[in-house]
Motif scaffolding. Structure first.
Motif, PDB file in Angstrom:
ATOM      1  N   ASN A 111       0.802  -1.220   0.000  1.00 17.75           N
ATOM      2  CA  ASN A 111       0.000   0.000   0.000  1.00 17.75           C
ATOM      3  C   ASN A 111       0.840   1.277   0.000  1.00 17.75           C
ATOM      4  O   ASN A 111       0.370   2.341  -0.383  1.00 17.75           O
ATOM      5  N   LEU A 112       2.114   1.223   0.396  1.00 16.62           N
ATOM      6  CA  LEU A 112       2.988   2.387   0.286  1.00 16.62           C
ATOM      7  C   LEU A 112       3.985   2.222  -0.861  1.00 16.62           C
ATOM      8  O   LEU A 112       4.305   3.183  -1.554  1.00 16.62           O
ATOM      9  N   GLY A 113       4.464   0.991  -1.068  1.00 15.62           N
ATOM     10  CA  GLY A 113       5.442   0.761  -2.131  1.00 15.62           C
ATOM     11  C   GLY A 113       4.893   1.077  -3.504  1.00 15.62           C
ATOM     12  O   GLY A 113       5.605   1.625  -4.362  1.00 15.62           O
ATOM     13  N   ILE A 114       3.623   0.753  -3.740  1.00 16.21           N
ATOM     14  CA  ILE A 114       3.044   0.979  -5.067  1.00 16.21           C
ATOM     15  C   ILE A 114       2.981   2.467  -5.421  1.00 16.21           C
ATOM     16  O   ILE A 114       3.499   2.880  -6.470  1.00 16.21           O
ATOM     17  N   PRO A 115       2.386   3.338  -4.589  1.00 16.29           N
ATOM     18  CA  PRO A 115       2.350   4.756  -4.973  1.00 16.29           C
ATOM     19  C   PRO A 115       3.730   5.407  -5.029  1.00 16.29           C
ATOM     20  O   PRO A 115       3.985   6.238  -5.899  1.00 16.29           O
ATOM     21  N   LEU A 259      15.344   2.132  -2.991  1.00 14.11           N
ATOM     22  CA  LEU A 259      14.079   2.783  -2.648  1.00 14.11           C
ATOM     23  C   LEU A 259      13.152   1.814  -1.911  1.00 14.11           C
ATOM     24  O   LEU A 259      12.570   2.165  -0.875  1.00 14.11           O
ATOM     25  N   PHE A 260      13.031   0.606  -2.415  1.00 16.98           N
ATOM     26  CA  PHE A 260      12.163  -0.373  -1.753  1.00 16.98           C
ATOM     27  C   PHE A 260      12.733  -0.805  -0.402  1.00 16.98           C
ATOM     28  O   PHE A 260      11.975  -1.067   0.537  1.00 16.98           O
ATOM     29  N   SER A 261      14.034  -0.873  -0.300  1.00 20.87           N
ATOM     30  CA  SER A 261      14.656  -1.250   0.974  1.00 20.87           C
ATOM     31  C   SER A 261      14.450  -0.188   2.038  1.00 20.87           C
ATOM     32  O   SER A 261      14.477  -0.490   3.233  1.00 20.87           O
ATOM     33  N   ALA A 262      14.246   1.057   1.616  1.00 24.29           N
ATOM     34  CA  ALA A 262      14.066   2.161   2.559  1.00 24.29           C
ATOM     35  C   ALA A 262      12.611   2.366   2.959  1.00 24.29           C
ATOM     36  O   ALA A 262      12.323   3.242   3.785  1.00 24.29           O
ATOM     37  N   LEU A 263      11.680   1.588   2.406  1.00 25.86           N
ATOM     38  CA  LEU A 263      10.279   1.716   2.811  1.00 25.86           C
ATOM     39  C   LEU A 263      10.140   1.389   4.293  1.00 25.86           C
ATOM     40  O   LEU A 263      10.879   0.566   4.832  1.00 25.86           O
ATOM     41  N   PRO A 264       9.180   1.999   4.976  1.00 22.23           N
ATOM     42  CA  PRO A 264       9.052   1.792   6.422  1.00 22.23           C
ATOM     43  C   PRO A 264       8.499   0.419   6.774  1.00 22.23           C
ATOM     44  O   PRO A 264       8.097  -0.365   5.902  1.00 22.23           O
ATOM     45  N   THR A 265       8.474   0.133   8.061  1.00 28.39           N
ATOM     46  CA  THR A 265       7.941  -1.132   8.569  1.00 28.39           C
ATOM     47  C   THR A 265       6.475  -1.281   8.182  1.00 28.39           C
ATOM     48  O   THR A 265       5.686  -0.360   8.349  1.00 28.39           O
ATOM     49  N   ALA A 266       6.114  -2.461   7.688  1.00 25.85           N
ATOM     50  CA  ALA A 266       4.741  -2.712   7.252  1.00 25.85           C
ATOM     51  C   ALA A 266       3.806  -2.858   8.446  1.00 25.85           C
ATOM     52  O   ALA A 266       4.193  -3.390   9.497  1.00 25.85           O
TER      53      ALA A 266
END
Length: 308
Positions: A111-115, A259-266
């Motif tokens: 839900n955050l990675g896609i946008p 970028l994907f590695s820096a996404l926050p905790t799900a």
């Protein structure tokens, strides 16, 4: 500001729904058991439906590539640090260790990675590979520890039958491998159920913020701070090192991996912690603070690597 603006479209719904959950909890609208009931609904009904459809529609070979190798290396390093810190510094039990490791390395890919991917990369295809990797490899390992019924062969073989998330994952993998398609009516029902998962989880997360017990002086704040540091800074740096210096990925793939590695905790980490009653406070605070901090780190990454 140009790098930050497109990211806000992904973060805004997270904060808005969490805020709604907080107001619901503060008002007592849904009663004292609202958080528990909503979390159980997500874990036992909505999340399995969403995971089944996502895996069933994705070719399993999609995650087998060099970019995923770099992402997996960063995930393993961050998760290992989370486990090590929980064991040596904070003396956590196995279930709490599993949640701590997951909070340090499990990214909010859907839900955050896609946008974020669509805004920064113009392409969200890497999302499917990340989701597959986390669901097929990371989640079963964590849930096996949280299940708490031993690590014997029988316990491991029967774990999917006791756990709706793993059962849906296994069925989705079978459907993907065999090309099985659900009837249109059943497929639409699963879509409706799955679509309720993320907003309901965020509402439950927001409710948990109301009248939460104060953090233990020093220890809890230090654990949350270290977990957020590992998640938002160490994990993308580890992925960058592998992608740039070991695999020599081209610039666009390098940006994608970091970028994907820096996404926050799900928020899934909070759902699992709430369901099993292990490390709930750490999971909740890690989701919230890593989401806040990642707004800055994702902007820096998109500006620095994107301009390259």
């Amino acid at each position: 500001m140009h790098a930050l603006h497109p990211l806000l479209s992904g973060f805004a719904p997270i904060w808005a729904l969490t805020g709604v959950g907080y107001l619901v909890g503060r008002s007592g609208l849904l009663g004292p058991q609202a958080e528990a009931v909503l979390s159980r609904f997500v874990f036992h009904v909505a999340m399995p439906a969403a995971l089944f459809l996502m895996i069933a529609r994705t070719p399993l070979e999609r995650f087998a590539n060099a970019s995923m190798l770099a992402f997996a290396a960063g995930t393993a390093f961050a998760t290992g640090l989370g486990l090590l810190a929980g064991r040596l510094l904070f003396h956590r039990k196995p279930g709490e260790l599993a949640i701590g490791g997951m909070a340090a390395g499990y990214v909010n890919s859907a839900n955050l990675g896609i946008p974020v991917a669509m805004q920064v990369l113009g392409d969200a295809s890497f999302v499917a590979a990340v989701v597959l990797f986390q669901i097929l490899f990371v989640t079963p390992a964590v849930l096996a520890v949280l299940d708490g019924r031993g690590a014997g062969l029988r316990a491991l073989l029967t774990l999917p039958l006791r756990n709706p998330v793993l059962l849906a994952t296994a069925l989705g993998a079978v459907a993907s491998a065999t090309g099985l398609h659900l009837p249109a009516e059943l497929n639409h029902s699963c879509e409706l159920l799955g679509g309720a998962g993320v907003p309901t989880a965020l509402i439950a997360l927001g409710i948990s913020l109301h009248n939460r017990p104060p953090a233990d002086a020093g220890s809890r704040r230090a654990e949350v701070g270290l977990t957020v540091l590992v998640k938002t800074l160490v994990q993308p740096l580890a992925a960058y090192a592998v992608a740039a210096f070991v695999l020599h990925l081209p610039p666009h793939q390098l940006l994608t991996v970091v970028l994907f590695s820096a996404l926050p905790t799900a928020q899934n980490v909070y759902v699992y912690a709430r369901e099993y009653g292990q490390g709930t406070a750490l999971a909740r605070d890690a989701v919230l603070w890593s989401t806040l901090v990642s707004m800055a780190t994702l902007s820096v990454i998109s500006w620095s690597l994107g301009s390259a």
